[in-house]
Each structure stands twice: as structure tokens, then as C-alpha cells.
Design an enzyme around this catalytic site. Structure first.
Site, mmCIF file in Angstrom:
data_model
loop_
_atom_site.group_PDB
_atom_site.id
_atom_site.type_symbol
_atom_site.label_atom_id
_atom_site.label_comp_id
_atom_site.label_asym_id
_atom_site.label_seq_id
_atom_site.Cartn_x
_atom_site.Cartn_y
_atom_site.Cartn_z
ATOM 1 N N CYS A 2 76.648 40.264 52.412
ATOM 2 C CA CYS A 2 76.544 41.377 51.490
ATOM 3 C C CYS A 2 77.569 41.246 50.378
ATOM 4 O O CYS A 2 78.344 40.303 50.311
ATOM 5 C CB CYS A 2 76.781 42.688 52.237
ATOM 6 S SG CYS A 2 75.795 42.875 53.736
ATOM 7 N N ARG A 50 73.316 44.867 50.259
ATOM 8 C CA ARG A 50 73.083 44.279 51.578
ATOM 9 C C ARG A 50 72.062 43.148 51.577
ATOM 10 O O ARG A 50 70.991 43.260 50.984
ATOM 11 C CB ARG A 50 72.606 45.354 52.556
ATOM 12 C CG ARG A 50 72.535 44.818 53.998
ATOM 13 C CD ARG A 50 72.082 45.860 54.970
ATOM 14 N NE ARG A 50 72.191 45.365 56.345
ATOM 15 C CZ ARG A 50 71.393 45.707 57.337
ATOM 16 N NH1 ARG A 50 70.436 46.592 57.129
ATOM 17 N NH2 ARG A 50 71.559 45.204 58.536
ATOM 18 N N LEU A 51 72.440 42.067 52.241
ATOM 19 C CA LEU A 51 71.519 41.018 52.648
ATOM 20 C C LEU A 51 71.369 41.163 54.151
ATOM 21 O O LEU A 51 72.289 40.864 54.914
ATOM 22 C CB LEU A 51 72.073 39.626 52.292
ATOM 23 C CG LEU A 51 71.234 38.420 52.735
ATOM 24 C CD1 LEU A 51 69.887 38.406 52.024
ATOM 25 C CD2 LEU A 51 71.981 37.113 52.464
ATOM 26 N N ALA A 52 70.234 41.662 54.596
ATOM 27 C CA ALA A 52 70.046 42.010 56.010
ATOM 28 C C ALA A 52 69.872 40.747 56.855
ATOM 29 O O ALA A 52 68.979 39.938 56.612
ATOM 30 C CB ALA A 52 68.841 42.924 56.168
ATOM 31 N N VAL A 54 71.103 40.977 60.631
ATOM 32 C CA VAL A 54 70.933 41.543 61.976
ATOM 33 C C VAL A 54 70.690 43.041 61.845
ATOM 34 O O VAL A 54 71.364 43.721 61.069
ATOM 35 C CB VAL A 54 72.184 41.278 62.846
ATOM 36 C CG1 VAL A 54 72.064 41.991 64.184
ATOM 37 C CG2 VAL A 54 72.380 39.783 63.064
ATOM 38 N N GLY A 78 79.924 40.135 56.047
ATOM 39 C CA GLY A 78 80.276 39.135 57.045
ATOM 40 C C GLY A 78 79.375 39.143 58.251
ATOM 41 O O GLY A 78 78.275 39.709 58.249
ATOM 42 N N GLU A 79 79.849 38.523 59.292
ATOM 43 C CA GLU A 79 79.108 38.387 60.542
ATOM 44 C C GLU A 79 80.098 38.258 61.688
ATOM 45 O O GLU A 79 81.024 37.439 61.629
ATOM 46 C CB GLU A 79 78.227 37.139 60.489
ATOM 47 C CG GLU A 79 77.040 37.182 61.401
ATOM 48 C CD GLU A 79 75.967 38.140 60.899
ATOM 49 O OE1 GLU A 79 75.549 39.003 61.709
ATOM 50 O OE2 GLU A 79 75.555 38.043 59.742
#
Length: 613
Positions: A2, A50-52, A54, A78-79
Site C-alpha cells: 500500500c 491499498r493494494l489488497a 490478504v 507491508g506484510e
């Protein structure tokens, strides 16, 4: 992945200025094309793109959570790779969750543990949490600097964002580059000091740091650092430990609700990742792994081997793709398009970068993003396990960054007044300052001490430069880049390996090669390192020369403020051969220097850079 941004002012009510943060997050649209949101308080406005990856519906941001009479809001890029482990820990403490997203887990971990939550999470991240009750903002960046986070503290205002372009839209932030910023750019570029944003008003939160902003002002603190420890494992134990840890890191980074792929060059690092990922896909009954490689039109025709680039990738890519049974895609870039993509690459980075190494990754990521949203790649292996030629050299002492030994040659492109800048001294001092921070063991050998220094410099400087490039070029194309070799546990373990183990058999990445046996074919294990492929086609050189000539012919071009006109004209006339030393690293010479000057002019022009030297 994101884009995040925000603005806090603890003295004035700013809730009627939401449009300012809306403009900030609009600059981050490529980082988050799926959704956006803004949360407004009297003294804080938090924005998110947002880049979705999960939980597409449950992970919307900014996300707020209320505990008693206290509300907290997070924006997060992040992740987390240990989401379930942290979630279980929090459930034991009585927390419940409304989603399965890592965003809610991270926010809840902060609510429970405060800054100590950083001790529990494993992942790549840059995030901000606004505590409405305390009137406090908390910002944090991951340990190795995979995800970016910039900020500006000015006149009681704290402005932050994933990229500098977001901050530069805020009316308080100037576009001034002063003498210190220019010295950073021209001496260290495309690298930067860990907290530098080049622009006078902008700083970067360094890796493994958090920032707290409240009525007392701002406080920046390092929460993790490398430590010197005795290496207690023998060779066989070391090989097994590295193999197991690496496989765990790769498999842990395959988690996603959207398609995942890998970059594959046929080199050691990308081959390990692709093999482990392909095996995991097979066990889990997923579709065949997609792998991607990059090349340039007619590159084989013009390729000439060198010490730094002993062979091309195409043969080895085919070997590995067949070995793992991947669905492989060869992406072949047009050389003219590669040259013109320097413009987009500069805008993606907000700064001059690594020339066509940037523009090629930008174009490559654009093609990959048509097939997947997450990509794993082999960056950081060379820094962590000793993959560069300078690791195997002999040193009495390290006086300057090993990738910057010809730094004084850069003065040739500068006008007479700027030639007086202390370029070599600036770089040497930055190197000395870093070496002074290297943790060491009492009584360790000189060669192991030097190896620690090399590892530290590479992790804190060279690797960060590559990670910055990776983040900007992939996210410019809404593609999340993951780097399993930048696993904190791997980095800590490899940092404490003695030289004779890390460079086993006197070879670059010797230990990693041994750990890869049984996973990869022998000829891949033994293949000499070949760096990220660049174009050798003269069409590219001709095109960048034409581009720079047009810039020079236009007397309004901002680059005229800084260059030695005669030398740069000679550079164009000779197709780059007039600059016969590397600008940066191993391969940034000749045409790449021309491309870098194009990037400098592009940056100065499009960002309205106000040089105040």
C-alpha cells in the site's frame, strides 16, 4: 502492499484540511489501486491507498479499533509473515478479531505491547498508529528497510508518507535542495545516508527505527541492531541451519490471496527461491508457479563477458525453468523504450536512481503485474552471504565503500565551482562513521573483523539502495516485491559467520552454495555470480545520447546549473566512453552515466528542484 500518508498538528485544528491529505495519497495511486481511505481527527489526518493481498474486504484502511474509551487508527504498508503466531498470542490475552488481515493483528499488537510489538512481528512494514487518547503518533519501519517511510517535522507539524512525492504536495514542504542535500546526491547517489531524503525538509525513518510524535516533540529510536556473537555451529550444522532457515523464509513469504510468482535469472539466489516456491505450490496443489526473466532485444548478439559479468542468463534460465517445471515467461525489453522509461523510473523513485537498471525493472514489473500481484526475488543474498567481488579481496583496512573507490572521478561532470565540493571526503567520512558502529568480538581475527565491516557496510548501504529501487519500481506497477533473503534471522546468523565459512572454498557465497546442494542442479550451484542483466545493444546508447543532447541543446534545462558543459558534450560524443570509471557499483559506466544525467535533469525539472548551494 500500500501507500500511507498523514499529517499531525497538535496545536491547531486541521480537520477542515482533509483535501491536503487527499492530494498526498493521490500521488500514491500506483501503490494502492484497489481502495483508499482517510480518517480525520482534530489534530491528525491519516490516509491510505491499498493494494489488497490478504483479506480484501476485512483489511480496509485506515483501520480503527476502540478499547474502552481509547481509539487507535493505523495506516500500514507491508506484510507480516507470522500473523497467526501473533494473533494467537493476542487471543491468549483476551483480544478478538473482526478479520483475518494482518493489519488488524498489527494494530492490536501495538495496542497491547506499544513499541515492543516490533519485537514480536516478522515481516516487511512501514506503518503509523494514531492514539487519539494520548494525542500521539507512532511511526515504524522494518528492520532492514524493505518498505520506505519518509517524514518532515516543520513548525510543529509532522507530515509522513511512503514516498517523497506525497510529502512534496503538502503546502508546508519546500522543494529546496541545499548544499548538504546536493552533496549527498552527487557524492553518494544513487545511495543515500539512512536518514536522508535529499530535500531540505524531508528525512527518512531509517531501517529498524521508530518515531514517536507527541506534545514533547519527536523522538527517533533504533529498536533493533546487529550484534556480534560467537558462531557456535560447525560447517555441517551451519549448512543445514541456513538451508532450513531459508526454506522457511521463502515458504513463509508465499502467503497471499492473490497470484504469486518469482523472478528467475538462472543464478543461485533466484533459483533457490523459485525451486522452493515451485515445490511448495506442488505440495499445496496450487497451479504451476509462474517465473519471469528479463532480457533485451538482440542482447546475446552484443554481449561481451567481463570480470563482473562473466556470462548471460538466457541458457541458465532455461535450465532452471525446465528443472522446476515452471510456467516460464521471457520478458524482452525494447532498447528505445528502455531509454525513455528513464523518465517514469525517476518519477517512481522521486530521485535520480540507477539509470537503466531502474527503467528496466520498471518495464519488467509492468509486464509481470499482468500475471501476478506478488513476486519473490533474490535481492539481498549477495549482501548477506558475501556475493560481490569486493568480499574476496584482501584489505589492510577499509577507507571507502568498496563500490565507490573511483568516486572522485565524478567531479568531471561538475562545473568549476562544484568541483570544489569535498566529494571524496564526504564519502570517506560516511564510510568511517558506519565502520565505527560495527559490532565486533574481542579477540577475533583481523580477517573476520574486516568481514564484519564489509557485511555491515553492504547491509546498511548497498542493500538499502537495491531495496529502495525494488520497492519503487515494483510498486509503481502495483506489484508487491518480497525478498526472502532479507529475513532478519538469516541476516543475524550470516553476520556472525567467520570468513572461512561464509566464503567457503574461497568463493563468493561459498556457504550458500554448499547449503543449496541437493536443492539445485550442480551446474547452477557452481555458476559464477552474474549481476542483474543490463543491455549491451548499441541502440540503447545511441538513444540516451540523443536524449541527453536534446537536454544540452535546451538552454532552459536545469542540469546546466551543475554540469561541466564541455565534458558532458564529450561524454555524449563518445557514447559514454569519456567516463571510463564506474559511477556506482560494478556496471554503472558509460551509457549508464549518460542515463543518470538524464535522470538528474528529469528530477530537477519535474520536481521543481530549488538548488540553494
Amino acid at each position: 502492499m500500500c501507500g500511507i500518508s498523514g499529517w499531525c498538528n497538535l496545536n491547531d485544528n486541521i480537520k477542515d484540511y482533509t483535501n491536503i491529505v487527499e492530494n498526498m495519497i493521490s500521488t500514491l495511486r500506483f501503490r494502492g489501486p484497489n481502495s483508499e481511505g482517510i480518517k480525520t481527527y482534530s489534530h491528525s489526518i491519516i490516509g491510505h491507498k491499498r493494494l489488497a493481498i490478504v483479506d480484501p474486504t476485512g483489511g480496509l484502511q485506515p483501520m480503527s479499533k476502540t478499547i474502552g474509551d481509547r481509539e487507535y487508527t493505523i495506516c500500514y504498508n507491508g506484510e507480516l509473515y507470522n500473523t497467526e503466531e501473533v494473533r494467537d498470542r493476542l487471543k491468549e490475552r483476551g483480544y478478538t478479531f473482526d478479520s483475518y488481515s494482518d493489519t488488524e493483528v498489527l494494530l492490536t499488537a501495538y495496542i497491547e505491547f506499544g513499541e515492543l510489538c516490533l519485537d514480536y512481528i516478522n515481516g516487511i512494514y512501514a506503518f503509523g498508529v494514531w492514539d487519539e487518547y494520548k494525542q500521539e503518533l507512532f511511526l515504524a519501519r522494518d528492520t532492514l528497510g524493505v518498505k520506505p517511510l519518509f517524514y518532515s517535522y516543520k513548525n510543529g507539524n509532522l507530515v509522513f508518507g511512503s514516498e517523497e512525492k506525497a510529502l512534496l504536495t503538502h503546502p508546508l514542504i519546500s522543494h529546496v535542495v541545499d548544499r548538504d542535500g546536493f552533496l549527498e546526491l552527487i557524492s553518494l547517489g544513487p545511495a543515500r545516508s539512512l536518514n536522508s531524503g535529499i530535500f531540505k525538509d524531508i528525512r527518512e525513518v531509517p531501517p529498524s527505527h521508530y518515531l514517536r510524535f507527541n506534545k514533547s516533540g519527536i523522538k527517533l529510536k533504533e529498536y533493533w541492531k546487529l550484534q556480534a556473537k560467537e558462531h557456535e555451529h560447525n560447517l555441517e550444522e551451519t549448512k543445514k541451519y541456513v538451508r532450513d532457515l531459508l526454506i522457511e523464509a521463502i515458504e513463509g513469504q508465499l502467503v497471499s490471496d492473490v497470484p504469486v510468482c518469482t523472478f528467475l535469472s538462472g543464478g543461485l539466489d533466484s533459483s533457490i527461491i523459485s525451486k522452493v516456491a515451485a515445490d511448495a505450490f506442488n505440495r499445496q496443489g496450487k497451479e504451476t508457479l509462474n517465473t519471469f526473466s528479463i532480457d533485451y532485444t538482440d542482447n546475446e548478439k552484443y554481449f561481451k563477458k567481463s570480470y563482473f559479468q562473466p556470462n548471460s542468463d538466457s541458457y541458465w534460465v532455461k535450465v532452471m525453468a525446465e528443472y522446476i517445471g515452471s510456467n516460464h515467461h521471457d520478458v524482452v525489453l525494447d532498447n528505445v523504450e528502455l531509454a525513455h522509461a528513464l523518465i517514469d523510473a525517476t518519477m517512481a523513485s522521486d530521485l535520480p536512481g540507477m539509470a537503466d537498471i531502474d527503467s528496466s525493472l520498471d518495464l519488467f514489473s509492468r509486464e509481470v503485474s499482468k500475471h501476478a500481484t506478488v513476486v519473490l526475488s533474490g535481492e539481498c543474498a549477495d549482501e548477506v552471504f558475501g556475493g560481490y567481488p569486493w568480499y574476496t579481496r584482501e584489505y589492510d583496512s577499509i577507507e571507502i565503500f568498496p563500490w565507490a573507490t573511483t568516486i572522485g572521478y565524478r567531479k568531471n561532470v561538475l562545473n568549476d565551482s562544484l568541483k570544489l565540493l569535498p566529494i571524496e571526503d564526504y564519502v570517506k567520512q560516511a564510510c568511517r562513521d558506519s565502520i565505527a558502529k560495527v559490532p565486533k568480538l574481542n579477540g577475533e581475527s583481523k580477517e573476520d573483523s574486516i568481514m564484519r565491516e564489509l557485511s555491515y557496510l553492504n547491509l546498511k548501504w548497498f542493500m538499502i539502495t537495491l531495496l529502495n529501487r525494488k520497492d519503487r519500481m515494483t510498486m509503481h506497477n502495483s506489484l508487491e516485491g518480497r525478498v526472502p533473503f532479507a529475513d532478519k534471522r538469516l541476516v543475524e546468523y550470516a553476520f556472525n559467520m567467520p570468513k572461512h565459512i561464509k566464503l567457503l572454498n574461497g568463493r563468493e557465497k561459498g556457504l550458500l552454495r554448499e547449503a543449496s546442494k541437493g536443492i539445485l542442479p550442480e551446474n547452477i550451484v557452481e555458476r559464477k555470480k552474474s549481476p542483474y542483466p543490463k543491455t549491451h545493444n548499441p541502440i540503447y546508447t545511441k538513444e540516451v545520447c540523443k536524449m541527453l543532447k536534446r537536454i544540452l541543446d535546451d538552454k532552459s534545462s536545469p542540469i546546466h546549473q551543475i554540469i561541466d558543459e564541455e565534458f558532458v558534450k564529450e561524454l555524449v560524443q563518445t557514447g559514454g566512453s569519456a567516463f571510463n570509471q564506474p559511477w556506482f557499483g560494478q556496471l554503472m559506466t558509460g551509457p549508464q552515466v549518460i542515463a543518470y544525467l538524464i535522470q538528474i535533469n528529469t528530477w530537477m525539472n519535474l520536481y521543481n528542484v530549488d538548488l540553494q548551494l
